[in-house]
Design an enzyme around this catalytic site. Structure first.
Site, short mmCIF file in Angstrom:
data_model
loop_
_atom_site.label_atom_id
_atom_site.label_comp_id
_atom_site.label_asym_id
_atom_site.label_seq_id
_atom_site.Cartn_x
_atom_site.Cartn_y
_atom_site.Cartn_z
N GLU A 67 9.82 9.98 34.87
CA GLU A 67 10.41 8.68 34.55
C GLU A 67 11.91 8.87 34.20
OE1 GLU A 67 8.03 6.58 31.83
OE2 GLU A 67 9.23 4.74 31.99
N ARG B 253 -3.50 21.05 32.73
CA ARG B 253 -4.86 20.51 32.64
C ARG B 253 -5.68 20.72 33.91
NH1 ARG B 253 -3.60 14.77 30.32
NH2 ARG B 253 -1.41 15.39 30.30
C1 PRP Z 1 -0.14 15.12 33.56
C2 PRP Z 1 -1.49 15.21 34.25
C3 PRP Z 1 -1.12 15.39 35.70
C4 PRP Z 1 0.20 14.63 35.83
C5 PRP Z 1 0.00 13.31 36.51
O1 PRP Z 1 0.33 16.44 33.37
O2 PRP Z 1 -2.25 16.33 33.76
O3 PRP Z 1 -0.90 16.77 36.00
O4 PRP Z 1 0.68 14.41 34.48
O5 PRP Z 1 1.20 12.58 36.54
P1 PRP Z 1 1.94 12.16 37.88
O6 PRP Z 1 0.89 11.78 38.90
O7 PRP Z 1 2.76 10.98 37.46
O8 PRP Z 1 2.78 13.30 38.34
P2 PRP Z 1 1.55 16.80 32.45
O9 PRP Z 1 2.73 17.06 33.31
O10 PRP Z 1 1.69 15.77 31.38
O11 PRP Z 1 1.20 18.20 31.78
P3 PRP Z 1 -0.12 18.96 31.32
O12 PRP Z 1 -1.11 18.96 32.42
O13 PRP Z 1 0.41 20.33 31.06
O14 PRP Z 1 -0.66 18.29 30.08
MG MG Z 2 -1.02 18.02 34.27
#
Ligand code: PRP
Ligand code: MG
Length: 176
Positions: free
Chosen positions: A102, A65
């Site tokens: 987690e 993202r």
């Molecule tokens: C989500 C979000 C951030 C991260 C934040 O990404 O886009 O990158 O989690 O979480 P944290 O601060 O606890 O590390 P995700 O890994 O779900 O994947 P995506 O961006 O591919 O949807």
């Molecule tokens: Mg992410």
């Protein structure tokens, strides 16, 4: 500026119990469905980067993202965009850093020669939660000898205190 920020906030849809019970999911894609609001958001991000005291030489963002915003900022700054991807996605020589989830762990990677030593780097992502992903991204940048000037985030879940895990300055637009 605060009016524009509130406009964006009003377009972030919340989904209770996603992806699992007890989590209130903030959906950044609901902002992208409204071109005017998406454009206000990009404008705020780009103006913020222009206002930084040190010149940004490289923009990186986190898979996936973060890729919604990083390349737009890089184009606006006319500097290279360099992706930080989840493991196994990037070809060639890579550097890796693992971080805790987690349950278990995940790994982020960057191409080894993508950023020269000493370069000033901006790190972009949509969300700061526990800070695990961003702190892994910052350690990757450190490991290749470059410098994280700032972590620029659209949404910050302040109660998770992710900011405390990060050595670099953090700027977030929306705090929850
Ligand atoms: C989500 C979000 C951030 C991260 C934040 O990404 O886009 O990158 O989690 O979480 P944290 O601060 O606890 O590390 P995700 O890994 O779900 O994947 P995506 O961006 O591919 O949807
Ligand atoms: Mg992410």
């Amino acid at each position: 500026l605060s009016e524009k920020i509130e406009l964006i906030r009003n377009h972030v849809q919340s989904f209770p119990d996603f992806p699992k019970p007890g989590v209130l999911f903030k959906d950044i894609f609901s902002v992208l469905r409204e071109p005017k609001v998406f454009s206000v958001l990009c404008d705020i991000l780009c103006k913020h980067v222009k206002s930084l005291p040190s010149k940004i030489e490289y923009v990186t963002a986190l898979d996936s993202r973060g890729f919604l915003f990083g390349p737009i900022i890089a184009l606006d700054q006319q500097v290279p965009f360099v992706p930080i991807r989840k493991k196994g996605k990037l070809p060639g020589d890579i550097c890796s850093a693992s971080y805790k989830l987690e349950y278990g762990e995940d790994t982020l990677e960057i191409q080894a020669n993508s950023i020269p030593k000493g370069a000033n780097v901006l790190v972009v992502d949509d969300l700061l939660a526990t800070g695990g992903s961003l702190s892994a991204a910052c350690s990757l940048i450190e490991s290749i000898g470059a410098k994280t000037v700032e972590c620029l985030i659209v949404m910050e879940l302040t109660s998770l205190k992710g900011r405390e895990k990060l050595k670099a300055p953090v700027h977030s637009l929306l705090k929850y």
